[in-house]
Scaffold this active site. Structure first.
Site, PDB file in Angstrom:
ATOM      1  CG  LEU A   1     -23.016  -1.151  -2.691  1.00 33.64           C
ATOM      2  CD1 LEU A   1     -22.498  -2.283  -1.814  1.00 33.64           C
ATOM      3  CD2 LEU A   1     -24.453  -1.436  -3.125  1.00 33.64           C
TER       4      LEU A   1
ATOM      5  CE1 TYR B   1      -3.231  -2.813   0.123  1.00 34.40           C
ATOM      6  CE2 TYR B   1      -3.863  -2.132   2.329  1.00 34.40           C
ATOM      7  CZ  TYR B   1      -4.039  -2.947   1.233  1.00 34.40           C
ATOM      8  OH  TYR B   1      -5.054  -3.897   1.242  1.00 34.40           O
TER       9      TYR B   1
ATOM     10  N   PRO C   1     -16.374  -3.365   1.276  1.00 36.79           N
ATOM     11  CG  PRO C   1     -16.612  -2.620   3.477  1.00 36.79           C
ATOM     12  CD  PRO C   1     -15.563  -2.883   2.427  1.00 36.79           C
TER      13      PRO C   1
ATOM     14  N   GLY D   1     -24.098   5.349  -3.394  1.00 35.01           N
ATOM     15  CA  GLY D   1     -25.042   6.058  -4.250  1.00 35.01           C
ATOM     16  C   GLY D   1     -24.442   7.240  -4.974  1.00 35.01           C
TER      17      GLY D   1
END
Length: 328
Positions: A214, A53, A208, A216
């Site tokens: 998710l 990372y 997740p 929106g």
């Protein structure tokens, strides 16, 4: 924040984990400090990173924050090794590479041990028993307290876990597996998740929130300029979840959120957090504001009827031999 056992072990972790994928690149030291302090003050303990990372900068930054901002004893530090920046060999699970990578991670983190050390991916060019021996050595030497794997498919996970269980006392039981899991990606429910639950391995879902979709923010073909979908680093990462199938699932999440007077983020995160076998989803917030929005899910439990509706609209296709063939 509620604490959960990591698989069938005595290690307890906060049921929301903090991811550091963007640290040292998209998240600078000040934002990382704000995120870490917010997470710690909310009772969060599990912080996930990896040696690749930010080319090591994420671990280095995390080490600096543990040195002066948050006590090391209050955190469960998880890191990973095995991914390599080599176009001809993306994964190196050899014992030599893994143990050298662990030593380098400890130096960057400024600690003598990590609480959870995971093999980042399966290496088909290295005998699995050699890869697993590195986990045994890491735990036996005290450099890691627990061990796990990431991005192993069903048979790979089952083979690795069974190998470790075959000689109790001399081999280190796999405590965790880290896999992408969300309402937009339920593929692990075919074989990985059943194997993990049967073998007592805790699941740490990555992405997740469906790589941010998710929430929106990408509805109606929107592409906010400050979003991952619009960035050079993550645009291609987000793109697969911007199709019509994903759009229908996002709409369902938004409808549920409206009915519950919460946000789509809260609905999506609560759904995956409370799925069977899940220990802690890993949330990668770029700043404290994003993290606060995610942590607000702590008090939310989705009604059963909402869970069933979301299950139905996002259901993956299960065919032979994923499920009992006699029912087909």
């Amino acid at each position: 924040m509620e604490q959960r056992h990591l698989g069938r072990t005595g290690l307890r972790v906060s049921r929301i984990g903090l991811g550091t994928l963007t640290w040292g690149r998209d998240t600078d030291e000040q934002d990382a400090a704000d995120v870490m302090k917010t997470f710690w003050e909310a009772g969060g303990t599990l912080v996930d990173t990896a040696d690749v990372y930010g080319d090591g900068d994420a671990e280095y930054l995390l080490g600096r924050l543990m040195d002066g901002l948050v006590p090391r004893r209050d955190l469960i530090i998880s890191t990973k090794a095995g991914s390599v920046p080599d176009p001809d060999r993306r994964h190196d699970g050899s014992r030599g590479h893994l143990l050298a990578a662990l030593d380098a991670s400890l130096a960057r983190l400024g600690t003598d041990h990590v609480d959870l050390w995971q093999v980042h991916a399966f290496d088909p060019d290295t005998p699995l028993e050699e890869t697993l021996q590195a986990l045994d050595i890491a735990v036996a030497s005290g450099r890691a307290r627990y061990a796990g794997v990431a991005n192993f498919c069903g048979w790979q996970l089952a083979k690795a876990a069974t190998w470790q269980l075959s000689a109790p006392g001399t081999r280190t039981r796999l405590a965790a597996t880290q896999m992408e899991y969300s309402l937009l990606q339920r593929g692990i429910e075919r074989e990985v998740l059943p194997a993990a639950m049967d073998l007592g391995i805790g699941l740490l879902p990555s992405s997740p929130l469906g790589r941010g979709v998710l929430t929106g923010k990408y509805r109606a073909d929107a592409l906010p300029p400050d979003s991952r979908g619009a960035s050079d680093h993550f645009g291609l990462f987000v793109e697969p979840y911007l199709d019509d199938t994903a759009s229908g699932i996002v709409d369902a999440v938004a409808t549920a959120a409206d009915g519950l007077a919460v946000t789509p983020l809260q609905v999506a995160l609560a759904w995956v957090r409370d799925r069977p076998g899940v220990s802690a989803p890993i949330v990668g917030a770029r700043n404290a504001q994003q993290l606060t929005a995610a942590l607000s899910v702590e008090a939310l439990s989705l009604p059963d009827e909402i869970c069933r509706a979301l299950d139905d609209v996002s259901a993956p296709v299960h065919r032979y031999p994923d499920h009992d063939w006699s029912t087909l």
